[in-house]
Design a protein around this motif. Structure first.
Motif, PDB file in Angstrom:
ATOM      1  N   MET A 113       0.863  -1.194   0.000  1.00  0.00           N
ATOM      2  CA  MET A 113       0.000   0.000   0.000  1.00  0.00           C
ATOM      3  C   MET A 113       0.893   1.235   0.000  1.00  0.00           C
ATOM      4  SD  MET A 113      -3.328   1.110   0.810  1.00  0.00           S
ATOM      5  CE  MET A 113      -3.998  -0.323   1.615  1.00  0.00           C
ATOM      6  N   GLY A 114       0.748   2.054  -1.007  1.00  0.00           N
ATOM      7  CA  GLY A 114       1.569   3.262  -1.107  1.00  0.00           C
ATOM      8  C   GLY A 114       1.269   4.259   0.009  1.00  0.00           C
ATOM      9  N   LEU A 115       2.192   5.191   0.205  1.00  0.00           N
ATOM     10  CA  LEU A 115       2.008   6.220   1.239  1.00  0.00           C
ATOM     11  C   LEU A 115       0.769   7.047   0.919  1.00  0.00           C
ATOM     12  CD1 LEU A 115       5.561   7.719   1.915  1.00  0.00           C
ATOM     13  CD2 LEU A 115       4.162   6.380   3.496  1.00  0.00           C
ATOM     14  N   HIS A 116      -0.071   7.221   1.914  1.00  0.00           N
ATOM     15  CA  HIS A 116      -1.317   7.983   1.731  1.00  0.00           C
ATOM     16  C   HIS A 116      -1.725   8.605   3.057  1.00  0.00           C
ATOM     17  CE1 HIS A 116      -2.723   4.105   3.318  1.00  0.00           C
ATOM     18  NE2 HIS A 116      -3.734   4.800   3.843  1.00  0.00           N
ATOM     19  N   THR A 144       2.781  15.062   8.168  1.00  0.00           N
ATOM     20  CA  THR A 144       1.578  15.416   7.404  1.00  0.00           C
ATOM     21  C   THR A 144       1.906  16.019   6.035  1.00  0.00           C
ATOM     22  OG1 THR A 144       1.510  17.512   8.593  1.00  0.00           O
ATOM     23  CG2 THR A 144       0.152  15.736   9.462  1.00  0.00           C
ATOM     24  N   GLU A 145       3.198  16.137   5.699  1.00  0.00           N
ATOM     25  CA  GLU A 145       3.583  16.636   4.369  1.00  0.00           C
ATOM     26  C   GLU A 145       4.161  15.474   3.563  1.00  0.00           C
ATOM     27  OE1 GLU A 145       3.096  19.840   3.574  1.00  0.00           O
ATOM     28  OE2 GLU A 145       2.485  20.363   5.628  1.00  0.00           O
ATOM     29  N   ARG A 146       3.732  15.362   2.319  1.00  0.00           N
ATOM     30  CA  ARG A 146       4.328  14.341   1.455  1.00  0.00           C
ATOM     31  C   ARG A 146       5.798  14.697   1.225  1.00  0.00           C
ATOM     32  NH1 ARG A 146       2.619  10.226  -1.638  1.00  0.00           N
ATOM     33  NH2 ARG A 146       0.388  10.642  -1.583  1.00  0.00           N
ATOM     34  N   PHE A 171       1.039  10.752   6.774  1.00  0.00           N
ATOM     35  CA  PHE A 171       1.212   9.824   5.648  1.00  0.00           C
ATOM     36  C   PHE A 171       1.648   8.475   6.196  1.00  0.00           C
ATOM     37  CE2 PHE A 171       1.140  13.628   3.106  1.00  0.00           C
ATOM     38  CZ  PHE A 171       0.584  13.174   1.907  1.00  0.00           C
ATOM     39  N   HIS A 172       1.161   7.399   5.577  1.00  0.00           N
ATOM     40  CA  HIS A 172       1.516   6.052   6.026  1.00  0.00           C
ATOM     41  C   HIS A 172       1.217   5.063   4.919  1.00  0.00           C
ATOM     42  CE1 HIS A 172      -2.740   6.663   6.800  1.00  0.00           C
ATOM     43  NE2 HIS A 172      -2.864   5.373   6.549  1.00  0.00           N
ATOM     44  N   GLY A 173       1.864   3.911   4.978  1.00  0.00           N
ATOM     45  CA  GLY A 173       1.642   2.867   3.973  1.00  0.00           C
ATOM     46  C   GLY A 173       2.283   1.578   4.409  1.00  0.00           C
ATOM     47  N   ILE A 174       2.143   0.557   3.564  1.00  0.00           N
ATOM     48  CA  ILE A 174       2.726  -0.759   3.847  1.00  0.00           C
ATOM     49  C   ILE A 174       3.744  -1.066   2.753  1.00  0.00           C
ATOM     50  CG2 ILE A 174       2.239  -3.259   3.951  1.00  0.00           C
ATOM     51  CD1 ILE A 174       1.232  -1.830   6.448  1.00  0.00           C
TER      52      ILE A 174
END
Ligand code: MD6
Ligand code: FE
Length: 201
Positions: A113-116, A144-146, A171-174
């Motif tokens: 899962m991409g960063l979102h 909170t900033e990409r 931002f977070h992802g797997i």
């Protein structure tokens, strides 16, 4: 453990609770089968399969991301959240109301899962509560900033993550799932459940 406001509760759910949750999901997917979401505009498929529980579910297709009360393929309401899921929410959320949506992400093979950011909700006053079941995953999160700095955390079966307050819009992802690291799911893979409030109180 507390990383920039992202709270991690390793092993919060014992094996019995994990098995109860999986059993509830097996029943739910009979009514609301896993579907392959598509990226808005490009129509590219996600590598995870999804379904939802609760009065609202998160869906993604060419038209965009949104919450809706019905399954995109069957047109039926999402199944209710089992009691065991509500108990986890009340244990860690510090939020008086009930969750409205539980997104179920199923990772198999090389799914990631991409960063979102989780920002399709109308109201960010409640945290997002995330439950990991099955194989261990490498969770990446940042600010909170990409493009900002990120850190990683391994999420094992029974772990719970809470993103609330100043981490609600992180931002977070797997990055990846480590196959064969859990015996919970007979067919292997990983399930992530994210419980959310959607509407303004
Ligand atoms: C996952 N988790 O663990 C993806 N979102 O598979 C999420 O997207 C997530 O862990 C909001 C809050 C916590 C999360
Ligand atoms: Fe998320």
């Amino acid at each position: 453990m507390n990383y920039d406001g992202v709270r991690h509760f390793p092993g919060l759910l014992d094996r019995t609770v994990q098995e109860t949750l999986v059993e509830g999901l097996r029943e739910a997917v009979k009514q609301a089968p896993l579907f392959v979401p598509l990226m808005p505009r490009t129509g590219r498929p996600f590598s995870v399969r999804m379904t939802n529980l609760g009065v609202l579910g998160w869906v993604s297709d060419r038209a965009g991301y949104r919450y809706q009360a019905t399954h995109p393929e069957t047109g039926k309401p999402w199944p209710p959240m089992p009691e065991a899921l509500l108990e986890v929410w009340h244990k860690v959320s510090s939020f008086a109301g009930e969750p409205e949506a539980c997104l179920v992400n199923f990772y198999q093979g090389g799914a990631k899962m991409g960063l979102h950011q989780d920002k399709d909700e109308e109201d960010f006053s409640a945290p997002v509560v995330s439950i990991s079941l099955g194989d261990t995953a490498l969770f990446r999160f940042g600010g909170t900033e990409r493009g900002g700095k990120t850190a990683t955390l391994k999420l094992a079966s029974g772990d719970v993550v809470v993103m609330g307050g100043k981490s609600r819009l992180c931002f977070h992802g797997i990055d990846r799932v480590y196959s064969g690291t859990s015996t919970l799911l007979k067919e292997g893979g990983r399930i992530n459940l994210t419980l959310r409030r959607v509407r303004k109180p």
